[in-house]
Structure formats: C-alpha cells, structure tokens
Design a protein around this motif. Structure first.
Motif, PDB file in Angstrom:
ATOM      1  N   LYS A  47      45.974   0.175 -79.617  1.00  0.00           N
ATOM      2  CA  LYS A  47      45.429   0.957 -80.725  1.00  0.00           C
ATOM      3  C   LYS A  47      44.174   1.758 -80.363  1.00  0.00           C
ATOM      4  N   PRO A  48      43.164   1.126 -79.716  1.00  0.00           N
ATOM      5  CA  PRO A  48      41.989   1.935 -79.375  1.00  0.00           C
ATOM      6  C   PRO A  48      42.301   3.080 -78.416  1.00  0.00           C
ATOM      7  N   LEU A  49      43.356   2.911 -77.594  1.00  0.00           N
ATOM      8  CA  LEU A  49      43.682   3.969 -76.635  1.00  0.00           C
ATOM      9  C   LEU A  49      44.463   5.103 -77.277  1.00  0.00           C
ATOM     10  N   ARG A  50      45.129   4.789 -78.386  1.00  0.00           N
ATOM     11  CA  ARG A  50      45.997   5.774 -79.030  1.00  0.00           C
ATOM     12  C   ARG A  50      45.276   7.083 -79.328  1.00  0.00           C
ATOM     13  N   ARG A  51      44.010   6.970 -79.674  1.00  0.00           N
ATOM     14  CA  ARG A  51      43.318   8.189 -80.074  1.00  0.00           C
ATOM     15  C   ARG A  51      43.140   9.164 -78.911  1.00  0.00           C
ATOM     16  N   HIS A  52      43.259   8.642 -77.697  1.00  0.00           N
ATOM     17  CA  HIS A  52      43.081   9.534 -76.553  1.00  0.00           C
ATOM     18  C   HIS A  52      44.380  10.186 -76.109  1.00  0.00           C
ATOM     19  N   ILE A  53      45.504   9.585 -76.497  1.00  0.00           N
ATOM     20  CA  ILE A  53      46.795  10.137 -76.094  1.00  0.00           C
ATOM     21  C   ILE A  53      47.534  10.533 -77.360  1.00  0.00           C
ATOM     22  N   GLN A  54      47.732  11.783 -77.575  1.00  0.00           N
ATOM     23  CA  GLN A  54      48.436  12.235 -78.762  1.00  0.00           C
ATOM     24  C   GLN A  54      49.673  13.021 -78.361  1.00  0.00           C
ATOM     25  N   MET A  55      50.474  13.330 -79.356  1.00  0.00           N
ATOM     26  CA  MET A  55      51.757  13.929 -79.039  1.00  0.00           C
ATOM     27  C   MET A  55      52.051  15.072 -80.003  1.00  0.00           C
ATOM     28  N   ILE A  56      52.661  16.111 -79.492  1.00  0.00           N
ATOM     29  CA  ILE A  56      53.180  17.192 -80.339  1.00  0.00           C
ATOM     30  C   ILE A  56      54.689  17.111 -80.258  1.00  0.00           C
ATOM     31  N   PHE A  57      55.325  17.128 -81.418  1.00  0.00           N
ATOM     32  CA  PHE A  57      56.759  16.875 -81.440  1.00  0.00           C
ATOM     33  C   PHE A  57      57.560  18.169 -81.439  1.00  0.00           C
ATOM     34  N   GLN A  58      58.825  18.002 -81.126  1.00  0.00           N
ATOM     35  CA  GLN A  58      59.698  19.157 -80.992  1.00  0.00           C
ATOM     36  C   GLN A  58      60.044  19.783 -82.337  1.00  0.00           C
ATOM     37  N   GLY A  81      46.924  18.351 -95.977  1.00  0.00           N
ATOM     38  CA  GLY A  81      45.628  17.698 -95.823  1.00  0.00           C
ATOM     39  C   GLY A  81      45.782  16.234 -95.480  1.00  0.00           C
ATOM     40  N   ALA A  82      46.672  15.551 -96.202  1.00  0.00           N
ATOM     41  CA  ALA A  82      46.887  14.125 -95.957  1.00  0.00           C
ATOM     42  C   ALA A  82      47.462  13.908 -94.567  1.00  0.00           C
ATOM     43  N   ILE A  83      48.361  14.796 -94.148  1.00  0.00           N
ATOM     44  CA  ILE A  83      48.988  14.648 -92.836  1.00  0.00           C
ATOM     45  C   ILE A  83      47.942  14.764 -91.728  1.00  0.00           C
ATOM     46  N   VAL A  84      47.109  15.793 -91.828  1.00  0.00           N
ATOM     47  CA  VAL A  84      46.120  16.003 -90.765  1.00  0.00           C
ATOM     48  C   VAL A  84      45.037  14.925 -90.816  1.00  0.00           C
ATOM     49  N   ALA A  85      44.791  14.389 -92.021  1.00  0.00           N
ATOM     50  CA  ALA A  85      43.739  13.381 -92.154  1.00  0.00           C
ATOM     51  C   ALA A  85      44.183  12.006 -91.665  1.00  0.00           C
ATOM     52  N   THR A  86      45.497  11.763 -91.653  1.00  0.00           N
ATOM     53  CA  THR A  86      46.002  10.420 -91.327  1.00  0.00           C
ATOM     54  C   THR A  86      45.379   9.822 -90.061  1.00  0.00           C
ATOM     55  N   PRO A  87      45.408  10.531 -88.915  1.00  0.00           N
ATOM     56  CA  PRO A  87      44.837   9.909 -87.711  1.00  0.00           C
ATOM     57  C   PRO A  87      43.367   9.545 -87.877  1.00  0.00           C
ATOM     58  N   MET A  88      42.622  10.388 -88.605  1.00  0.00           N
ATOM     59  CA  MET A  88      41.193  10.097 -88.774  1.00  0.00           C
ATOM     60  C   MET A  88      40.994   8.896 -89.676  1.00  0.00           C
ATOM     61  N   GLU A  89      41.875   8.741 -90.668  1.00  0.00           N
ATOM     62  CA  GLU A  89      41.766   7.564 -91.543  1.00  0.00           C
ATOM     63  C   GLU A  89      42.073   6.294 -90.762  1.00  0.00           C
ATOM     64  N   ILE A  90      43.076   6.371 -89.899  1.00  0.00           N
ATOM     65  CA  ILE A  90      43.471   5.171 -89.161  1.00  0.00           C
ATOM     66  C   ILE A  90      42.372   4.749 -88.202  1.00  0.00           C
ATOM     67  N   HIS A  91      41.807   5.715 -87.506  1.00  0.00           N
ATOM     68  CA  HIS A  91      40.832   5.361 -86.471  1.00  0.00           C
ATOM     69  C   HIS A  91      39.394   5.430 -86.956  1.00  0.00           C
ATOM     70  N   LYS A  92      39.215   5.867 -88.202  1.00  0.00           N
ATOM     71  CA  LYS A  92      37.878   5.940 -88.808  1.00  0.00           C
ATOM     72  C   LYS A  92      36.889   6.661 -87.896  1.00  0.00           C
ATOM     73  N   THR A  93      37.340   7.774 -87.312  1.00  0.00           N
ATOM     74  CA  THR A  93      36.446   8.514 -86.428  1.00  0.00           C
ATOM     75  C   THR A  93      35.498   9.386 -87.230  1.00  0.00           C
ATOM     76  N   VAL A  94      35.898   9.681 -88.456  1.00  0.00           N
ATOM     77  CA  VAL A  94      35.107  10.585 -89.280  1.00  0.00           C
ATOM     78  C   VAL A  94      34.824   9.852 -90.585  1.00  0.00           C
TER      79      VAL A  94
END
Lengths: 378, 334
Positions: A93-104, A117-130
């Motif tokens: 989990k802590p490493l996930r934020r460094h490796i991301q993926m763009i899908f086809q 907005g919710a879609i783009v915010a999801t990763p930040m909510e999960i990792h509480k970076t912001v």
C-alpha cells in the motif's frame, strides 16, 4: 556495470504462468499459459521504455505485474532497488502511490457512477496525501493541467469524449505524484487526431513531473515518438531492446525487422515506392505450448537446428542494444554461424560441447559497459 | 499512422472547446438521466402513482382506524341477512354509501376498511421480506462474486440447494413448530409471530436468486478497469465493494426489489389461503381473499372486489418494476 540508482525500475526474470484447468469437478491443472517468460528490462528514472509487440505477446501482463495487479509466478521487480514482486497487498500500500497506471479503455477505467471530481480525488483520499479541505482545489488544478475545464469536476464520465476521459484517467494517475507510470496502451482506443494530443500531454507530464514511463503499445509510430528506448516482445519474451534509432533503423532480430517493415512509413512514401515487406508465415504459436528453443523459430526464415535446441539469450551487442537471436544481423547480412554458440557452450548445431558451460549472467535488466561484438557480417 | 512531430503545442488549447461553453450547466448524473427517462414513460408513471397511492393508504390506515374513519373491526350484524347464511342485505354484497365495497358476510365488517387496513399488513410483510431478501442477496452475492473459488463454490452450492427445496411444502410443514420456536424466543405470540415467520421464510427462500444476479454483476464489475484502477491506488477491499461496486449495483437492486414486492404480496395471499398467514380478525389482502372464497357463490362481490384490489396492487408494482428497469438500463432488451 551501469549504476543501480539511475534506474527506477529493474525487472529480472519476470515470469507469469497462468494455470489452465480442465473442466469438471476436480479442475486439474492441465497446463500453463506462459504469458510472460523470463523478461529482463529496466526503466530509467524520468525516462521511458516502450514495450511493443502484437496482441497476446504478454506486454499488458508485464505492465500489470509491474503495477502489481498480478503477482508474478517468478522473478524480481525492483522498484528503487527494492523487490516488490512478492509483497502482500498490505506491504504494497505505501508503495502504490509511487507506481500508478493509465489504462487502455477510457470508457471502462472510470467508474460511471462517480463524478470526475470524486474519481480524481479517490487516490488522494486513500493515501491522505492532501488534507481533506484542499482536495477539491487540487483536483481542479489537476484537471486544468491535463487540459480540462476545472469547473467540470462535478460531471460524470459519460459526458466526456474518449480523449477527455483519457485525460481524466491521466489526472487521476498524477494525483499522487508517482515516480513510475505504467501506461497500458494509453492511446490505442482513441482516434488518430486525439492520439497525438494525448501523447503530447503525456510528454508534458513527463517533463513536468520527471516520471518514469513503462509505455505499452502496439503502434510502432507512437512508441517511436514517445520512448527513447524500445523493447520488442514476442510470445512472452523480449526479442530485442534498444534505443529507438538503432531499433528502428538497424534492427537485428528477424521479428523486429518484420514488424518494422509492416508499419507504414510516411517518409518512405514521400520518397516514393515502399520498403520491402517481410511477410511472416503462419500464426503465433500457442503460449500454452511454445516452441522449444527460440520461440520465433517456427515463423523465422533463418531458423536452423540450433534454434530448436537452445533458447537464444538476450545478448547485449552495442552500448544500448540487446538482441535475442542466434543469427542476429541486419537484414540481408545474416551471419553464417550462430553468434551465440560460444557463450552457450554448444556447437553450431546446438548440441552441448563436452566440458563447456554456458556463460553465467548473460542476461541482466540494464545495459553494461562491456558488450559482445557481433562478428563482422557480409 | 504517424504522430505529429514533437512540436510543443499545449494540449490545453487543442481539444473540443464544446464543453467550455457549458460550464454553468451542471452535469446530469446517471440517476438523473434515469429519472428523466422514467418521467417520459407514461405507463410506468401511472403505475408509480398507483403504487404511491397504495403505499400512502397503507401508511395512513392505522391512523384513519384510530380516528374511526375506517372501522375494520366493527361488526354490523344488523345489516346481515341472518336467514340467508349471514350474507349482507342488499345488492352486490351490501354496497352502499356508507360501505362502498360492501360488508363482510358472517361478521358484517366494512370491506373497504378491511382492505385498506389489510394493505397495511400485507405491504408491511412484503416490504420487510423484500428488504431482507435484497439485503441478504446483495451481501452474499458480493461476497460470492468477489471472493476466491472456494467461497464462491460453497455459496453457489448453498444457493442451488435452497432453490431446489420444495419451499411451499416446507413452509406449511414447519409452520407450527417454527412459529412456536419464535414465540419461545420472545416474539409476541399470535399474529406477530406468524408475520415474523412469513417474513423470515420468504426471505430465506428469496435471497438465493437475487444473490445469483448480484454475483453475476460483481463478476463482470470486478474485471472492469475502474476496479483495477482502484486496486492500483491501493484501495481497500471494503472501499472497492462499497464505493466502486455498490453504486453500480443500485439499478438491479432497485428493480429486483420492486419486482419482489408484488411477488411477496401474492405469496402472502397464497399462504393465507393455505392457512399459514396472519389470522383474522387482523386483515391482510390474503386472508380477506381466503375468507371470500367460501362465499363466492352467495356473495360474489365480496370475492371479486378484494381479488381486484390485490391484482391491481400486484400489477402496478410489476409495471413500476419494469419501468424502472427500462429507465435504469436503457440498453437492456425489453
């Protein structure tokens, strides 16, 4: 040896075998789809490696393993020097934020029931970076960066075009400021005019954030434009890897040569006429039961006895060029005896020579300072 | 095909300016789109209105009974023809201004009051049973769909077993013992325990088919790229279930719920007829109709009116469910 620290990602002997089960109650394992079989490559920090090959060659599976959507059967995925191939999802989990993926698929990769907005915010909510209260501002900033109207954060994905959706996906993947982006055919679902825009956006992303890219595609032109280094895959193996000029202008592997000859070339069309097309006979063999030795031999015009007996190693033949072929050579200038026989401890027909051992450490993820010169050809 | 050269044009200016004009317009969510589709479907709107009316009546009935506007429990024995098997005096089962739907033969209670009060009990039972069914089906379906092979296989076999059970027979055979057990567990005796038994049994045999639907949906959802994307972010399993998958399951849940309601209303009626349901004097649509069958030749109106009301309730719920399905999933075949 190349310095370890310059590569953000190093992949060694990466293998994915999917079990094939029989029908019925017991469902015995009857075989394995060898989707990826012993792949080595590296992605420099802030650089990009293109991974090309036809459908089913294992390039997407490789990307999924690097993003750890799949757990590899074997091998190492070293991200910043640490092997992440066998980490549990908790450890990841802590490493996930460094490796991301763009899908086809820009239509499938966004949840239709969530706002942009919710879609783009999801990763930040999960990792509480912001902090919670800054998320909206950050989302709008990201949307603006990828070329969307920041006011559109409360719209739904179905209101956007394919290209715009892909931008949303890119914004989402940038939300955590990753160090490595796995782009799995990011433009192949878009039409050509939009492809160029999205590619340009990705280049801007790379410049701005210094992100390493593993860029998976089947379109040679797109990869050539985006990636300074390109690896060609065939049936779960990398057959050739090198910097783009070498690979596109002087390919040494017969499969790469055929692949490049099949791609339309605008420059050639301007001069008039067209390059000679190399037609490959037959179909790609089943990855459940791949050919012995070299996997390409069943469709290769150069195949000799040794190709069926010994698998050619991915041999470095120039500062930034590796090829896996017993008869590696430029088109029409093929060596008469296998260039690999001496390293592998076999004679020219591929039979083991008594007392000779294969040289250890022939394959490695990165490029070395010393390499094997191909014999003069003619 | 060739990508244009590396000229450094910013993509910001390039792509479709169309969306920029509409920045004031708030986007329509999939739900809002479904609502507008539903609004255009006149038949379903009417069915929805009728359902709403019935629901309203069901909610208001206890209050109206307290206010003595409805008198479902008042005997009017003076209006019965004692010489003719206690059938109400007058034409069509004693229909009059004070008793628009006539009187109950034998007791002389007001049929309309009893039907409206019966609606309260029938709809409550069906509603609770349907809620329980959908909740169980959703949870078990999600677990089966997103867990590994073994859990899925075990749940699948349990579903098969439950579905292949002769449930009506079970319901009848076990009713007295299980109701007794419920009463021993502290459920109030009599009709309350009987209603609880009905709800539990309907849900116990109802969840498997919905769990199958949900499982199928989850199997397709979990291969969608947005779920994989959530994995790449490191989303927890709970987050994937509730934030990514569940919003995409609301459509089947809602549709199945509205189609289960009428099925359970008629199931309650059928079970009342077989003697398992709630007993008079407490009215339900089922036991009124069951009572009416004994009078169908002497007082036909008493039989046809409750039957018509029950049919109307069931049909309008079904039409509403169909309309919702069409509105929520425009791609589905009719």
């Amino acid at each position: 040896m190349a310095t370890e620290s310059s590569n953000i990602l190093e992949v060694q002997d990466l293998t994915m075998h999917f079990p094939v089960r029989s029908n019925g109650l017991i469902r015995r394992v009857t075989g394995h789809v060898q989707a990826v079989d012993g792949v080595n490559f590296s992605v420099p920090a802030g650089g990009s490696l293109g991974l090309v090959g036809e459908s089913g060659c294992g390039k997407s599976t490789t990307g999924r393993m690097v993003a750890r959507l799949l757990k590899p059967t074997r091998g190492e995925i070293r991200f910043e020097g640490d092997d992440i191939a066998n980490l549990s999802s908790r450890e990841l989990k802590p490493l996930r934020r460094h490796i991301q993926m763009i899908f086809q698929d820009p239509y499938g990769s966004l949840n239709p029931r969530q706002t942009v907005g919710a879609i783009v915010a999801t990763p930040m909510e999960i990792h509480k970076t912001v902090p919670e209260k800054n998320i909206k501002a950050r989302v709008q900033e990201l949307l603006e960066f990828v070329g969307l109207n920041p006011e559109h954060y409360n719209r739904y994905p179905h209101e956007f075009s394919g290209g715009q959706r892909q931008r949303i996906g890119i914004a989402r993947s940038l939300a955590l400021q990753p160090k490595l982006l796995v782009a799995d055919e990011p433009v192949s679902a878009l039409d050509v005019s939009i492809q160029a825009q999205v590619i340009n956006l990705l280049q801007e992303v790379q410049r701005e954030f210094n992100i390493g890219f593993l860029f998976i595609a089947h379109d040679l032109a797109v990869v050539r434009h985006f990636c300074p280094e390109v690896a060609v895959m065939y049936l779960g193996r990398i057959v050739e890897i090198g910097d783009r000029d070498t690979l596109y202008n002087r390919p040494l592997h017969p499969y790469t040569q055929a692949l490049i000859s099949a791609a339309p070339d605008v420059a050639q069309a301007a001069v008039g006429g067209r390059r000679e097309r190399i037609r490959l006979e037959g179909d790609v063999p089943s990855p459940i039961n791949p050919p012995s030795g070299c996997r390409f031999r069943t469709r290769c015009s150069l195949a000799k006895d040794i190709c069926a007996k010994v698998e050619p190693p991915l041999l470095q033949v120039a500062p930034r060029h590796k090829v896996a072929c017993h008869f590696a050579g430029e088109l029409g200038k093929v060596p008469t005896r296998p260039v690999t026989a001496d390293f592998l401890g076999v004679d020219d027909a591929g039979n083991p020579v008594a007392g000779k051992q294969p040289m250890p450490g022939l394959e490695s993820p990165d490029f070395r300072d010393t390499w094997f010169d191909l014999p003069p050809q003619g | 095909m060739s990508v244009s050269g590396p000229q450094a044009d910013t993509p910001t200016e390039v792509e479709s300016p169309t969306t920029d004009q509409g920045s004031q317009i708030r986007g329509m969510s999939p739900r809002q789109l479904a609502v507008s589709r539903f609004r255009r479907d006149t038949g379903s709107m009417i069915a929805g209105g009728v359902v709403l009316l019935f629901m309203l009546l069901a909610v208001l009935a206890p209050i109206l009974t307290k206010m003595k506007i409805l008198r479902p429990y008042t005997f009017n024995s003076d209006k019965l023809d004692v010489n003719n098997g206690s059938v109400p005096k007058g034409a069509l089962g004693g229909i009059s201004w004070s008793h628009p739907f006539g009187l109950t033969p034998g007791t002389g209670t007001d049929v309309m009051s009893r039907l409206i009060m019966g609606m309260t009990f029938s709809i409550s039972i069906a509603l609770l049973a349907a809620l329980l069914t959908v909740a169980l089906g959703t949870v078990i379906g999600i677990i089966a769909g997103s867990s590994g092979k073994w859990v899925d296989a075990i749940i699948g076999r349990i579903i098969d077993m439950t579905l292949s059970f002769p449930q009506t027979l079970m319901l009848l055979a076990l009713s007295s013992t299980l109701i007794y057990q419920l009463e021993r567990l502290g459920v109030p005796k009599g009709n309350f325990a009987r209603a609880t038994y009905l709800i539990l049994v309907l849900a116990a045999f109802g969840w498997p088919s919905f769990a199958r639907i949900v499982r199928g949906q989850v199997l397709s959802l979990r291969e969608r790229e947005f779920v994989e994307a959530a994995h790449v972010f490191g989303a927890s399993q709970a987050r994937i279930w509730f934030k990514e998958m569940l919003p995409n399951l609301w459509a089947p849940i809602l549709v199945y719920f509205t189609l289960t309601m009428p099925a359970y209303i008629s199931a309650e009626a059928a079970l009342s007829f077989l003697g398992v349901g709630v007993k008079p004097p407490t009215p339900t649509l089922g036991n009124i109709l069951s009572d009416a069958t004994t009078y169908y030749d002497s007082d036909f109106a008493y039989f046809i009116i409750p039957a018509f009301v029950l049919a109307t309730v069931v049909v309008s719920f079904n039409l509403l469910g169909d309309g919702l399905r069409d509105a929520l999933d425009p791609k589905a075949d009719r």
